[in-house]
Design an enzyme around this catalytic site. Structure first.
Site, mmCIF file in Angstrom:
data_model
loop_
_atom_site.group_PDB
_atom_site.id
_atom_site.type_symbol
_atom_site.label_atom_id
_atom_site.label_comp_id
_atom_site.label_asym_id
_atom_site.label_seq_id
_atom_site.Cartn_x
_atom_site.Cartn_y
_atom_site.Cartn_z
ATOM 1 C CD GLU A 13 -1.656 -1.117 -7.312
ATOM 2 O OE1 GLU A 13 -0.785 -0.862 -8.167
ATOM 3 O OE2 GLU A 13 -2.428 -2.036 -7.876
ATOM 4 C CD GLU A 37 1.645 -6.095 -7.029
ATOM 5 O OE1 GLU A 37 0.542 -5.501 -6.940
ATOM 6 O OE2 GLU A 37 2.359 -6.270 -6.112
#
Length: 262
Positions: free
Chosen positions: A118, A138
């Site tokens: 990210e 995740e």
């Protein structure tokens, strides 16, 4: 070259105005609470007037694994308001990289997953090694990418590919990442390639680079009419700059331009 004091980052600015933000939180450059706050401070360094180009990198084995499981365990004790407040610290750092009117590159070697990816997504250009590993795992702890891993990711690879990689937790290497549009360049030595790229950008007109970044980001994020208006206003601003006059003069004189940012 000047340096700045950080505990989990190495931040330096060379005499030409190339700033390097290196994640230095061994062993896996996890994005801890301290890293979050220091990244926000590092973005302030990137914003300084004498900085022309930024490079964000890690080490040869790992760019960053994102937040470690321990942070998520700690976060379970937070209220939802506390979680959002802590997330905003990192979110503002990512937004700052994405919106500042100067180029910022991510030089990616080794593992770049979760919040580390990210961070790279917030940069303008990503340069990865062929054997880098990029993705969003995740789902392994029952979460989703929550700071751009859905919203920025989809603009690069499209909704189908984004959902597929997030659903499956698939990790791709640098070559595959370039094929799907996740990174723009692949190099055996990403940081060296980023520095060479930065050197080339130092010869370009800074205002034109910054406004090009803003115009492209606006085109990505809004409708064509609004984006076209921003593009036109940016061009009208650049027409009045000394760098534009220098560029025209250099073209007429058949010489290399000397841009000053004015």
């Amino acid at each position: 070259m000047t340096g700045n004091e950080f505990d989990t980052l190495d931040v330096s600015v060379d005499d030409d105005g190339v700033a390097t933000v290196r994640l230095a939180n061994p062993p896996v450059n996890a994005i801890s609470q301290e890293v979050r706050h220091e990244l926000a401070d590092a973005v302030d360094v990137l914003r300084e007037d004498h900085v022309r180009v930024g490079i964000v990198t890690g080490d040869a084995d790992v760019f960053s694994v994102g937040a470690d499981v321990g942070l998520f365990e700690e976060a379970r004790e937070w209220t939802t308001a506390e979680f959002r407040s802590n997330s905003r610290v990192l979110g503002r750092a990512f937004d700052g990289i994405e919106t500042m009117e100067k180029p910022v590159m991510a030089a990616i070697s080794g593992t770049c997953v979760g919040g580390g990816l990210e961070l790279a997504l917030a940069c303008d250009v990503r340069i990865a090694s062929p054997d880098a590993k990029l993705g969003f795992p995740e789902h392994n702890i029952g979460l989703i990418p929550g700071l751009g891993g859905c919203s920025r990711f989809v603009h690069l690879v499209g909704p189908g590919r984004a959902k597929d990689m997030i659903f499956s937790g698939e990790l791709v290497d640098g070559d595959r990442a370039r094929e799907i549009g996740l990174v723009e360049r692949v190099a055996d030595a990403p940081e060296a390639a980023a520095r060479e790229y930065a050197s080339d950008l130092l010869g370009q007109p800074p205002q034109a680079l910054g406004l090009a970044k803003r115009a492209v980001n606006t085109a990505r994020d809004t409708d064509t009419q609004t984006a076209g208006l921003v593009e036109s206003l940016a061009q009208s601003t650049l027409l009045k700059t000394a760098d534009h006059a220098e560029g025209v003069s250099a073209f007429r004189d058949d010489r290399d331009p000397e841009f000053t940012g004015e």
